[in-house]
Design an enzyme around this catalytic site. Structure first.
Site, PDB file in Angstrom:
ATOM      1  N   HIS A 252       0.935  -0.895  -0.405  1.00 50.94           N
ATOM      2  CA  HIS A 252       0.258   0.629   0.271  1.00 50.94           C
ATOM      3  C   HIS A 252       0.741   1.318   0.268  1.00 50.94           C
ATOM      4  O   HIS A 252       1.912   1.343   0.198  1.00 50.94           O
ATOM      5  CB  HIS A 252      -1.345  -0.290   1.255  1.00 50.94           C
ATOM      6  N   CYS A 268       4.040  -4.497   6.801  1.00 55.51           N
ATOM      7  CA  CYS A 268       3.626  -4.211   5.121  1.00 55.51           C
ATOM      8  C   CYS A 268       4.659  -3.969   3.992  1.00 55.51           C
ATOM      9  O   CYS A 268       5.498  -3.388   5.219  1.00 55.51           O
ATOM     10  CB  CYS A 268       1.892  -3.611   5.561  1.00 55.51           C
TER      11      CYS A 268
END
Length: 296
Positions: A252, A268
């Site tokens: 992301h 992440c």
């Protein structure tokens, strides 16, 4: 000509007759023996004695594999939660060769721990409303191995039937040492960007996984761009903050790019908003995603 000279010098008739009769008798005798003689028996060389202990032969590619045992109806279904245990590890989790084919269930398909082994769970057509496509990593007679969703560095074996295949053209590769993400298509590098990765204690998991699907950004800090949820989960689920428990590793963007190239996330992978938008437009679910420490 030599032939002409030989033909003009004929021997007397009585000499020909005298020589021809014995020759005919000898020839007939030899032919008769050849036709009536019994062939000699061939003796095979003595066989070597077997060793005291012998290893079981490895199965050949042509050897049949046991059929799939019927799965019980009460098997768990693989969901967004951590997958059931008992499945085998990925035999080559750091393999960066592109995975060009994906398996897409059309109904609940039983996943086994080995070809002809035990059924442990069902792969459903969707996970959290997203069509499921899992990369194929290996094939054997009547069986196909895929990367297991909601698990790290784990595969499942699926028998034939109840699924179709799709072509996977893309691959995403992340190097932890250099904080670099590279998007490739058909084996050719298309673009590369710097990324932020997991902090100490919450490192971005190594190994092969895949793009599970996309979801809207849960908070404004994600920069207003959709998130790619991966098939991988944190290696230590208890190490992440309580608000992220049960979440998958994601790809992301962020509201700013100040931390690119650093280890600051909860596992992440962060990249720029423009890069994320491009990948969202180009990359399909099921795309292989490999995290390595560093390429050779």
């Amino acid at each position: 000509m030599l032939f002409d000279r030989f033909a003009t010098r004929r021997p007397p008739g009585w000499l020909i007759a005298a020589l021809a009769v014995p020759l005919l008798l000898v020839t007939a005798l030899l032919v008769g023996r050849a036709l009536t003689a019994t062939p000699a028996r061939q003796t095979a060389p003595p066989a070597a004695a077997p060793p005291a202990t012998t290893a079981a032969p490895s199965p050949s590619p042509q050897e049949s594999v046991p059929p799939a045992a019927p799965p019980p109806d009460d098997l768990p279904v693989v969901t967004y939660d951590p997958a059931p245990r008992g499945f085998p590890p990925d035999p080559d989790p750091a393999d960066t060769r592109p995975l060009s084919e994906g398996l897409r269930p059309n109904r609940n398909v039983a996943a086994y721990d080995a070809p002809g082994g035990r059924p442990l769970a069902f792969l459903a057509p969707t996970i959290s409303g997203v069509r499921l496509t899992v990369p194929i990593v290996e094939r054997r007679s009547g069986w196909t191995a895929v990367l297991l969703p909601s698990a790290n560095r784990t595969i499942a074996w699926v028998p034939a039937g109840g699924w179709t295949t799709v072509v996977l053209r893309d691959q995403i590769l992340v190097e932890r040492r250099t904080h670099r993400l590279t998007w490739s298509r058909d084996g050719r590098a298309m673009r590369s960007w710097p990324v932020s990765l997991g902090m100490s204690g919450q490192l971005t998991p190594l190994g092969r996984t895949f793009v599970l699907g996309r979801t809207p950004p849960p908070e404004a800090v994600y920069g207003g761009v959709d998130v790619f949820a991966l098939g991988a989960i944190p290696d230590d689920p208890d190490s992440v903050p309580p608000g992220l428990r049960g979440a998958h590793i994601g790809l992301h963007s962020w509201h700013n790019d100040d931390a690119l190239g650093k280890n600051v996330t909860n596992g992440c992978i962060r990249l720029t908003r423009s890069a994320q938008r491009l990948l969202l437009a180009e990359v399909e679910p099921g795309t292989a995603f490999v995290v390595v420490d560093r390429l050779p």
